[in-house]
Design an enzyme around this catalytic site. Structure first.
Site, PDB file in Angstrom:
ATOM      1  N   SER A 131       0.861  -1.291   0.049  1.00 48.25           N
ATOM      2  CA  SER A 131      -0.076   0.106   0.009  1.00 48.25           C
ATOM      3  C   SER A 131       0.742   1.247  -0.172  1.00 48.25           C
ATOM      4  O   SER A 131       1.943   1.201   0.679  1.00 48.25           O
ATOM      5  CB  SER A 131      -1.082   0.074   1.187  1.00 48.25           C
ATOM      6  OG  SER A 131      -1.688  -1.099   1.394  1.00 48.25           O
TER       7      SER A 131
ATOM      8  N   PRO B 260       4.973   7.389   8.913  1.00 51.08           N
ATOM      9  CA  PRO B 260       4.773   6.639  10.201  1.00 51.08           C
ATOM     10  C   PRO B 260       3.564   6.807  11.028  1.00 51.08           C
ATOM     11  O   PRO B 260       2.739   6.113  11.739  1.00 51.08           O
ATOM     12  CB  PRO B 260       6.105   6.675  11.379  1.00 51.08           C
ATOM     13  CG  PRO B 260       6.888   7.479  10.620  1.00 51.08           C
ATOM     14  CD  PRO B 260       6.263   8.173   9.340  1.00 51.08           C
TER      15      PRO B 260
ATOM     16  N   LYS C 191       4.308  -3.588   6.915  1.00 54.23           N
ATOM     17  CA  LYS C 191       4.374  -3.884   5.378  1.00 54.23           C
ATOM     18  C   LYS C 191       5.637  -3.473   4.821  1.00 54.23           C
ATOM     19  O   LYS C 191       6.210  -4.074   4.110  1.00 54.23           O
ATOM     20  CB  LYS C 191       3.262  -3.275   4.761  1.00 54.23           C
ATOM     21  CG  LYS C 191       1.881  -4.079   4.586  1.00 54.23           C
ATOM     22  CD  LYS C 191       0.840  -3.267   3.859  1.00 54.23           C
ATOM     23  CE  LYS C 191      -0.627  -3.716   4.101  1.00 54.23           C
ATOM     24  NZ  LYS C 191      -0.734  -5.157   3.401  1.00 54.23           N
TER      25      LYS C 191
ATOM     26  N   HIS D 102       0.603   7.761   9.323  1.00 51.68           N
ATOM     27  CA  HIS D 102      -0.424   7.553   8.806  1.00 51.68           C
ATOM     28  C   HIS D 102      -1.545   7.021   9.195  1.00 51.68           C
ATOM     29  O   HIS D 102      -1.332   6.257  10.187  1.00 51.68           O
ATOM     30  CB  HIS D 102      -0.229   6.527   7.561  1.00 51.68           C
ATOM     31  CG  HIS D 102      -0.892   6.413   6.308  1.00 51.68           C
ATOM     32  ND1 HIS D 102      -2.167   5.810   6.264  1.00 51.68           N
ATOM     33  CD2 HIS D 102      -0.758   7.176   5.002  1.00 51.68           C
ATOM     34  CE1 HIS D 102      -2.884   6.233   5.262  1.00 51.68           C
ATOM     35  NE2 HIS D 102      -2.195   6.831   4.432  1.00 51.68           N
TER      36      HIS D 102
END
Length: 255
Positions: free
Chosen positions: A135, A141, A157, A143
């Protein structure tokens, strides 16, 4: 005799909405590919028609995924932790729904350990290329996606992406924008890096286009050892992307 002209490709997370499209597209190109799918449950396998080329395994358990990975040429990773909405949310009252991850199904276990297991098993099996679908948003960090269920999903991820880039296996990392359940092949695709596409108004892309790019990445040297963000222009603006070699040639970033 095995058909040496065909590539055997495993898509993991094949029971998910994007995974099902990738699996179907591979099956439709049986002149080029021998498709395999990996799902987590027998129930998912039955939903997909119960074919022998759909394997059941848990990516959190290394040994359970080895049979699916043995003998493949390429791996397309579409597994992801999925947050669930806490019951009792009433949209009429405003506010935001709360999310949680089930025990054992946090991003750390699925998006980090689960993907690491897949990469390690693929490396041991001599797989020639891994396409990893992730994504956009991983450069930040803070988000909002990271706060969902306190899962830090984009952080885990990103850690798996770095592990793949360091693995020595030729890779393509696709960081997709917001996924839409719309028809593919109708839009101009946009490539970027470091979340610069998040500044645009269009930060979304049909799942079918992500699926197509995942398969096209197996065909071009220009897609190897590269990572990129992927979104699309709205349908009806721009020219629908058909030349994937040219698309991949725009990318210079390895991570």
């Amino acid at each position: 005799m095995a058909d040496l002209s065909k590539s055997t490709v495993l898509v993991t997370g094949a029971g998910g909405r994007t995974g099902q499209i990738v699996y179907k597209k591979l099956k439709e190109r049986s002149d080029q590919y021998i498709a395999r799918g990996l799902v987590r449950t027998e129930e998912s396998k039955e939903k997909m028609g119960g074919a022998d080329d759909v394997y059941v395994g848990d990516i959190r358990n290394f040994d359970s995924i080895v049979p699916a990975i043995e003998g493949i040429d390429a791996l397309i990773i579409l597994t992801s932790a999925v947050p669930k909405m806490k019951p009792g949310f009433d949209p009429t009252k405003g506010g935001r729904p709360e999310f949680y991850f089930e025990d054992g199904a946090y991003p750390e276990q699925v998006d980090w350990i689960g993907q690491k297991n897949q990469i390690d098993a693929a490396k041991a099996a001599g797989v020639k290329q891994i396409v990893l679908v992730g994504s956009m948003g991983g450069t930040n960090p803070n988000h909002p996606l990271n706060s969902l269920g306190n899962g830090n999903i984009l952080i885990w991820k990103r850690k798996a992406e770095q592990y793949l880039a360091d693995s020595g296996i030729p890779y393509t990392i696709i960081r997709a924008g917001g996924l839409q359940d719309k028809e593919g092949g109708l839009r101009e695709l946009l490539i970027g890096k470091d979340d610069e596409l998040l500044q645009l108004e269009t930060r979304t892309i049909p799942r079918a286009d992500v699926a197509e790019v995942s398969i096209q990445a197996l065909q071009f040297e220009e897609a190897k050892k590269k990572a990129f963000d992927l979104a699309s222009k709205p349908e009806g603006t721009g020219t629908p992307t058909k030349d994937f070699k040219a698309l991949f040639s725009q990318i210079t970033s390895r991570f």
